[in-house]
Design a protein around this motif. Sequence first.
Motif, PDB file in Angstrom:
ATOM      1  N   MET A   1      14.846  -0.928  -3.967  1.00  0.00           N
ATOM      2  CA  MET A   1      14.408   0.745  -3.691  1.00  0.00           C
ATOM      3  C   MET A   1      13.414   1.082  -3.310  1.00  0.00           C
ATOM      4  O   MET A   1      12.456   0.397  -3.941  1.00  0.00           O
ATOM      5  N   PHE A   2      13.203   1.805  -1.980  1.00  0.00           N
ATOM      6  CA  PHE A   2      12.047   2.042  -1.148  1.00  0.00           C
ATOM      7  C   PHE A   2      10.825   2.653  -2.684  1.00  0.00           C
ATOM      8  O   PHE A   2      11.931   4.390  -2.895  1.00  0.00           O
ATOM      9  N   ALA A   8      12.872   5.607   3.528  1.00  0.00           N
ATOM     10  CA  ALA A   8      14.072   4.975   3.146  1.00  0.00           C
ATOM     11  C   ALA A   8      14.927   6.016   4.106  1.00  0.00           C
ATOM     12  O   ALA A   8      16.346   5.546   4.503  1.00  0.00           O
ATOM     13  N   GLU A  81      14.169  -3.817   6.530  1.00  0.00           N
ATOM     14  CA  GLU A  81      14.421  -4.048   5.052  1.00  0.00           C
ATOM     15  C   GLU A  81      13.304  -4.470   4.319  1.00  0.00           C
ATOM     16  O   GLU A  81      12.713  -3.893   3.303  1.00  0.00           O
ATOM     17  N   VAL A  82      13.862  -5.412   4.550  1.00  0.00           N
ATOM     18  CA  VAL A  82      13.030  -6.540   3.598  1.00  0.00           C
ATOM     19  C   VAL A  82      11.959  -6.985   3.811  1.00  0.00           C
ATOM     20  O   VAL A  82      11.007  -6.911   3.164  1.00  0.00           O
ATOM     21  N   TYR A  84       9.574  -4.072   4.703  1.00  0.00           N
ATOM     22  CA  TYR A  84       9.078  -3.118   4.234  1.00  0.00           C
ATOM     23  C   TYR A  84       9.410  -3.115   1.795  1.00  0.00           C
ATOM     24  O   TYR A  84       8.256  -3.343   1.585  1.00  0.00           O
ATOM     25  N   GLU A  85      10.257  -4.147   2.224  1.00  0.00           N
ATOM     26  CA  GLU A  85      10.417  -4.091   0.419  1.00  0.00           C
ATOM     27  C   GLU A  85       9.208  -5.271   0.377  1.00  0.00           C
ATOM     28  O   GLU A  85       9.082  -5.083  -1.105  1.00  0.00           O
ATOM     29  N   LEU A  86       9.328  -6.370   0.896  1.00  0.00           N
ATOM     30  CA  LEU A  86       7.910  -7.507   0.198  1.00  0.00           C
ATOM     31  C   LEU A  86       6.701  -6.450   0.340  1.00  0.00           C
ATOM     32  O   LEU A  86       6.166  -6.345   0.082  1.00  0.00           O
ATOM     33  N   GLU A  88       5.625  -3.734  -0.242  1.00  0.00           N
ATOM     34  CA  GLU A  88       5.589  -2.797  -1.111  1.00  0.00           C
ATOM     35  C   GLU A  88       5.900  -3.383  -2.369  1.00  0.00           C
ATOM     36  O   GLU A  88       4.526  -3.283  -2.865  1.00  0.00           O
ATOM     37  N   GLU A  89       5.472  -4.480  -2.559  1.00  0.00           N
ATOM     38  CA  GLU A  89       6.273  -5.198  -3.627  1.00  0.00           C
ATOM     39  C   GLU A  89       4.848  -6.090  -4.523  1.00  0.00           C
ATOM     40  O   GLU A  89       4.058  -6.595  -4.767  1.00  0.00           O
TER      41      GLU A  89
END
Length: 369
Positions: A1-2, A8, A81-82, A84-86, A88-89
Amino acid sequence: MFVNPDVAADLKDLSTTLSSVEAVMDLDGLRTEIAELEKQAESPSLWDDVEHAQTVTSKLSHKQSELRRVSDLRQRLDDLEVLYELAEEEADAGSASEADDERARLRKDIASMEVRTLLSGEYDDRDALVTLRAEAGGVDAADFAEMLLRMYLRWAERHGYKTDVYDTSYAEEAGLKSATFRVTAPFAYGTLSVEQGTHRLVRISPFDNQGRRQTSFAGVEVVPVVEQADHVEIDEKDLRIDVYRSSGPGGQGVNTTDSAVRITHLPTGIVVSCQNERSQLQNRATAMGVLQAKLLERQRQEERAKLDALRGDGGSSWGNQMRSYVLHPYQMVKDLRTDFEVGNPTAVLDGDIDGFLESGIRWRRQSES
């Protein structure tokens, strides 16, 4: 989840738009059609009929390109999407910035693909025949016609589309009286048909020794290429066929034989010519194809005029003037139908016209609905 709800929401919106594009294109049906065309292409007897073989292989290539294009968009969206997730992580500002840039590119590419789904007219998927003519404005108009020819050829080159210039009639001092060329590409006619009309150029004339501002005009005509299934009857008695030597700028001859062909359709007054082939026979065949396309378009226009009369559609005080290119006293290119405009005429005249094409296609669809 962003963490970022705006990102998002934007990705969800892009996915929804792409899903609607995929639904309109009917990807399962497209795959079935490709499989059938591949089967035909593998037939040992395919090239017994060269024209049919070229149609099959061309159609297969176009369909494969369409499927690959929309599949690539979906893959890019999944990858984004992947990314952005990376980002943010790992709290990686560089990766986040890279993802933002890709999101902007992806939004533009999905919008472009969405416009393609609006091309559902009877002839929209065909190749296009484009004729340019210098109109009011003397030598400036002839120069403007040549500028437009370069603009369209550069646009096609940017996209990797094949072009064939069938005929160029040079003006005495500079520029072109007229030119006809073909664009071979998926949906070339549907895309370029929104360019039809009168184009207007305002600039300081390079041909005026007093440096005065000049307004000149050039006309653009776009028709679909005729296919075997089209019913266009032409009586040989209705034709006047002249042969002559091809000429270049300033009237210089470009070959020593009478290979260029001009065909006049006497009942309508339509004149077409071709001089790009060495053989008079080839030039005649090409010119006949152009004549058939123009007669087919004339039939369509007559039918459309009858429908417009029944609907009570009136004319416009602007006539068919559709775009202004202003180089002086300010810099702007503006579409008079859609109000789409850009402040960089140099880029537009170098072939950067996709924004105008897409806004024109959307405008036409809204006008028809």
